[in-house]
Design an enzyme around this catalytic site. Structure first.
Site, PDB file in Angstrom:
ATOM      1  N   CYS A   1       0.812  -1.211   0.000  1.00  0.00           N
ATOM      2  CA  CYS A   1       0.000   0.000   0.000  1.00  0.00           C
ATOM      3  C   CYS A   1       0.851   1.269   0.000  1.00  0.00           C
ATOM      4  CB  CYS A   1      -1.003   0.002   1.140  1.00  0.00           C
ATOM      5  SG  CYS A   1      -0.287  -0.151   2.785  1.00  0.00           S
TER       6      CYS A   1
ATOM      7  N   HIS B   1      -2.683   1.113   7.075  1.00  0.00           N
ATOM      8  CA  HIS B   1      -2.846   1.129   5.619  1.00  0.00           C
ATOM      9  C   HIS B   1      -2.573   2.540   5.103  1.00  0.00           C
ATOM     10  CE1 HIS B   1      -4.410   0.020   1.721  1.00  0.00           C
ATOM     11  NE2 HIS B   1      -5.369   0.921   1.790  1.00  0.00           N
TER      12      HIS B   1
END
EC number: 3.4.19.12
Length: 188
Positions: free
Chosen positions: A24, A125
């Site tokens: 990510c 994330h």
């Protein structure tokens, strides 16, 4: 080439990488820059430069699947002549001078799932936000497609909601000049 009368303008092309492994941070970098400039290999090289004598690199997953930390993102941007500025969550978002900001990278808690089964765990994330042709987009690599947030008010509302959940960090991606002058912060 001109459009036919009454024809709708074509929507802007927005670069959006989808989630793969734990990459990510790589996806957020490429999405905020609107092109593929970084790969897993490039991020791994940055990790090696950040901790050259380390057997177990503290800047990425031990499994070699990514999960890069903020130092990798900051070093990647510095290598392009850009900077990442931490947003102080205590400041009102009205002080954020969005026209001076190339994009934003958020670090958010994200639910963990195995297939269709959601687990009661949360991992970190990285998510990119970027303006393209006057519209701000959420370029989260877990989304199927970019999500239009609208104008500055829309992106401020998105940021306010993310910050209100707690455990959210916001990085402003700016030029070195904007960083040095502090012009990412409104003075009025």
């Amino acid at each position: 080439m001109s459009q036919a009368p009454g024809a709708q303008p074509s929507p802007p092309t927005v670069y959006h990488e989808r989630q793969r492994l734990e990459l990510c941070a790589v996806h957020a970098l490429n999405n905020v820059l609107q092109q593929q400039l970084f790969s897993q290999e490039a991020a791994d090289e940055i990790c090696k430069r950040l901790a050259p004598d380390s057997r177990l690199n503290p800047h990425r997953s031990l499994l070699g699947t990514g999960n890069y930390d903020v130092n990798v993102i900051m070093a990647a941007l510095q290598g392009l002549g850009l900077a990442a500025v931490w947003w102080d969550r205590r400041r009102p978002l009205s002080q954020l001078a969005l026209p001076q900001v190339l994009g934003l990278i958020l670090n958010l808690p994200s639910p963990v799932s195995l297939g269709l089964l959601s687990l009661p765990l949360r991992r970190r994330h990285w998510v990119a936000l970027r303006q393209v042709d006057g519209v701000y987009y959420n370029l989260d690599s877990k989304l199927r497609a970019p999500e239009a947030l609208g104008d500055e008010d829309g992106v401020r509302a998105f940021l306010a909601a993310a910050l209100a959940q707690g455990l959210c960090e916001v990085l402003l991606v700016v030029t070195k000049e904007v960083e040095e002058k502090g012009s990412w912060l409104r003075t009025d």
